[in-house]
Design a protein around this motif. Structure first.
Motif, PDB file in Angstrom:
ATOM      1  N   GLU A 169      -3.172  52.041  83.501  1.00  0.00           N
ATOM      2  CA  GLU A 169      -2.325  50.976  84.050  1.00  0.00           C
ATOM      3  C   GLU A 169      -0.946  50.925  83.402  1.00  0.00           C
ATOM      4  N   LEU A 170      -0.739  51.721  82.359  1.00  0.00           N
ATOM      5  CA  LEU A 170       0.490  51.606  81.574  1.00  0.00           C
ATOM      6  C   LEU A 170       1.736  51.912  82.401  1.00  0.00           C
ATOM      7  N   VAL A 171       1.701  52.977  83.186  1.00  0.00           N
ATOM      8  CA  VAL A 171       2.879  53.359  83.972  1.00  0.00           C
ATOM      9  C   VAL A 171       3.280  52.235  84.916  1.00  0.00           C
ATOM     10  N   ASN A 172       2.310  51.652  85.591  1.00  0.00           N
ATOM     11  CA  ASN A 172       2.606  50.562  86.526  1.00  0.00           C
ATOM     12  C   ASN A 172       3.155  49.339  85.798  1.00  0.00           C
ATOM     13  N   LYS A 173       2.592  49.005  84.642  1.00  0.00           N
ATOM     14  CA  LYS A 173       3.051  47.848  83.889  1.00  0.00           C
ATOM     15  C   LYS A 173       4.483  48.059  83.383  1.00  0.00           C
ATOM     16  N   ALA A 174       4.758  49.263  82.894  1.00  0.00           N
ATOM     17  CA  ALA A 174       6.106  49.567  82.397  1.00  0.00           C
ATOM     18  C   ALA A 174       7.119  49.569  83.545  1.00  0.00           C
ATOM     19  N   SER A 175       6.740  50.135  84.675  1.00  0.00           N
ATOM     20  CA  SER A 175       7.629  50.165  85.845  1.00  0.00           C
ATOM     21  C   SER A 175       7.920  48.759  86.340  1.00  0.00           C
ATOM     22  N   GLU A 176       6.926  47.899  86.268  1.00  0.00           N
ATOM     23  CA  GLU A 176       7.094  46.510  86.706  1.00  0.00           C
ATOM     24  C   GLU A 176       8.143  45.800  85.862  1.00  0.00           C
ATOM     25  N   VAL A 177       8.101  46.004  84.543  1.00  0.00           N
ATOM     26  CA  VAL A 177       9.091  45.395  83.659  1.00  0.00           C
ATOM     27  C   VAL A 177      10.480  45.940  83.977  1.00  0.00           C
ATOM     28  N   ASN A 178      10.592  47.246  84.140  1.00  0.00           N
ATOM     29  CA  ASN A 178      11.872  47.870  84.455  1.00  0.00           C
ATOM     30  C   ASN A 178      12.454  47.315  85.758  1.00  0.00           C
ATOM     31  N   LEU A 179      11.660  47.280  86.803  1.00  0.00           N
ATOM     32  CA  LEU A 179      12.140  46.817  88.109  1.00  0.00           C
ATOM     33  C   LEU A 179      12.504  45.334  88.082  1.00  0.00           C
ATOM     34  N   ASN A 180      11.769  44.536  87.326  1.00  0.00           N
ATOM     35  CA  ASN A 180      12.093  43.117  87.241  1.00  0.00           C
ATOM     36  C   ASN A 180      13.441  42.881  86.564  1.00  0.00           C
ATOM     37  N   PHE A 181      13.761  43.711  85.573  1.00  0.00           N
ATOM     38  CA  PHE A 181      15.075  43.585  84.943  1.00  0.00           C
ATOM     39  C   PHE A 181      16.181  44.087  85.872  1.00  0.00           C
ATOM     40  N   VAL A 182      15.899  45.100  86.657  1.00  0.00           N
ATOM     41  CA  VAL A 182      16.878  45.568  87.647  1.00  0.00           C
ATOM     42  C   VAL A 182      17.194  44.435  88.631  1.00  0.00           C
ATOM     43  N   LYS A 183      16.156  43.753  89.087  1.00  0.00           N
ATOM     44  CA  LYS A 183      16.352  42.630  90.016  1.00  0.00           C
ATOM     45  C   LYS A 183      17.138  41.500  89.349  1.00  0.00           C
ATOM     46  N   PHE A 184      16.821  41.233  88.085  1.00  0.00           N
ATOM     47  CA  PHE A 184      17.505  40.150  87.382  1.00  0.00           C
ATOM     48  C   PHE A 184      18.973  40.492  87.172  1.00  0.00           C
ATOM     49  N   GLY A 185      19.254  41.754  86.861  1.00  0.00           N
ATOM     50  CA  GLY A 185      20.644  42.183  86.687  1.00  0.00           C
ATOM     51  C   GLY A 185      21.447  41.979  87.960  1.00  0.00           C
ATOM     52  N   LYS A 186      20.858  42.326  89.087  1.00  0.00           N
ATOM     53  CA  LYS A 186      21.531  42.126  90.376  1.00  0.00           C
ATOM     54  C   LYS A 186      21.754  40.641  90.654  1.00  0.00           C
ATOM     55  N   GLN A 187      20.767  39.833  90.269  1.00  0.00           N
ATOM     56  CA  GLN A 187      20.879  38.393  90.483  1.00  0.00           C
ATOM     57  C   GLN A 187      22.016  37.807  89.647  1.00  0.00           C
ATOM     58  N   LEU A 188      22.128  38.253  88.397  1.00  0.00           N
ATOM     59  CA  LEU A 188      23.194  37.765  87.523  1.00  0.00           C
ATOM     60  C   LEU A 188      24.579  38.142  88.047  1.00  0.00           C
ATOM     61  N   CYS A 189      24.670  39.308  88.692  1.00  0.00           N
ATOM     62  CA  CYS A 189      25.959  39.770  89.227  1.00  0.00           C
ATOM     63  C   CYS A 189      26.482  38.849  90.325  1.00  0.00           C
ATOM     64  N   LEU A 190      25.587  38.122  90.967  1.00  0.00           N
ATOM     65  CA  LEU A 190      25.986  37.227  92.056  1.00  0.00           C
ATOM     66  C   LEU A 190      26.422  35.856  91.533  1.00  0.00           C
ATOM     67  N   MET A 191      26.283  35.638  90.227  1.00  0.00           N
ATOM     68  CA  MET A 191      26.621  34.341  89.640  1.00  0.00           C
ATOM     69  C   MET A 191      28.001  34.386  88.996  1.00  0.00           C
ATOM     70  N   ASN A 192      28.645  33.212  88.933  1.00  0.00           N
ATOM     71  CA  ASN A 192      29.865  33.117  88.145  1.00  0.00           C
ATOM     72  C   ASN A 192      29.481  32.894  86.683  1.00  0.00           C
ATOM     73  N   GLN A 193      30.454  32.866  85.797  1.00  0.00           N
ATOM     74  CA  GLN A 193      30.132  32.795  84.367  1.00  0.00           C
ATOM     75  C   GLN A 193      29.355  31.534  83.984  1.00  0.00           C
ATOM     76  N   PRO A 194      29.751  30.344  84.436  1.00  0.00           N
ATOM     77  CA  PRO A 194      28.956  29.151  84.080  1.00  0.00           C
ATOM     78  C   PRO A 194      27.508  29.254  84.575  1.00  0.00           C
ATOM     79  N   GLU A 195      27.319  29.835  85.754  1.00  0.00           N
ATOM     80  CA  GLU A 195      25.960  29.996  86.285  1.00  0.00           C
ATOM     81  C   GLU A 195      25.162  30.992  85.449  1.00  0.00           C
ATOM     82  N   GLN A 196      25.817  32.066  85.004  1.00  0.00           N
ATOM     83  CA  GLN A 196      25.151  33.043  84.144  1.00  0.00           C
ATOM     84  C   GLN A 196      24.724  32.396  82.830  1.00  0.00           C
ATOM     85  N   GLU A 197      25.623  31.615  82.241  1.00  0.00           N
ATOM     86  CA  GLU A 197      25.317  30.963  80.968  1.00  0.00           C
ATOM     87  C   GLU A 197      24.148  29.997  81.125  1.00  0.00           C
ATOM     88  N   SER A 198      24.115  29.293  82.241  1.00  0.00           N
ATOM     89  CA  SER A 198      23.019  28.365  82.504  1.00  0.00           C
ATOM     90  C   SER A 198      21.706  29.118  82.680  1.00  0.00           C
TER      91      SER A 198
END
Length: 238
Positions: A146-175
């Protein structure tokens, strides 16, 4: 004797970069995800952040670091997501490997994802934040299958979070960084990070560098035979 036999052998990374350069890609970016367990619990990002920012600076002493990504620090572990040029990430990992064990502040580090030639960065800049989260002394090991799937899940979740942060302005990012769980519920738990960090299936820092940053050393069967076999000549005999 052919001088090519004495030529220095390339590392696996050199081979990959050479192939990409032939395809016309002069700048190659990668994303790498590291997890580690801290030696002792922390209550803020400051002490841990200082150590790793210093390593970034040492890895590129004549240039301004161009890394983006996220350094997410929990009380007992951390996740480090780095996006930068491939040559720069190896400089960072080399510097990290030189740091004395007592200064690293971690007891286990595993590289759970390494992606060469990413289409683009998903983090607009470098983020470092502390997330107060429940910890447990009991670690549930991840089954090897299960390790590969668990590691990939963490990687993909951070990719999604990075994209989400890019859509925010600085005050929203800080919040969002102040209240990670509310902003992005797919942030891994400390139990998940600790399980990955203590797994022996994912490569350690030293193992990763041995694979990607050491000359390729492959023994061919023909090289292990003495005396050397006589080459076979094909064609009509005269």
């Amino acid at each position: 004797m052919d001088d090519s036999f004495d030529a220095p052998r390339q590392s696996l990374l050199d081979v990959v970069q050479e192939k990409l350069q032939k395809q016309g890609k002069t700048i190659v970016y990668c994303r790498i995800v590291l997890v580690a367990a801290l030696d002792s619990k922390v209550s803020s990002k400051d002490a841990v952040q200082e150590v790793y920012e210093d390593i970034f600076a040492k890895s590129r002493p004549e240039e301004t670091p161009d890394h983006t990504g996220m350094f997410l620090i929990f009380p007992n572990c951390f996740v480090l997501v780095i996006e930068t040029q491939t040559k720069n990430i190896l400089s960072f990992l080399r510097e990290l490997s030189k740091v004395h064990v007592t200064s690293r502040r971690y007891s286990n580090m595993r590289i759970i994802s390494s992606t060469e030639d990413i289409p683009s960065r998903v983090f607009a800049k470098w983020f470092c934040t502390f997330c107060s989260a429940p910890t447990s002394d009991k670690i549930e090991p991840i089954p090897a299958e299960e390790l590969v799937n668990k590691a990939s899940e963490v990687n993909l979740n951070f990719v999604k979070f990075g994209k989400q942060l890019c859509l925010m302005n600085q005050p929203e990012q800080e919040s969002a960084l102040r209240d990670l769980r509310s902003a992005y519920f797919e942030i891994p738990s400390t139990q998940q990070v600790m399980a990955l960090a203590t797994s022996t299936e994912a490569p350690s820092l030293e193992e990763f560098l041995e694979i990607y940053d050491s000359p390729i050393d492959v023994d061919l069967d023909s090289e292990n035979v003495w005396p050397m076999q006589v080459p076979i000549t094909f064609g009509d005999a005269h």
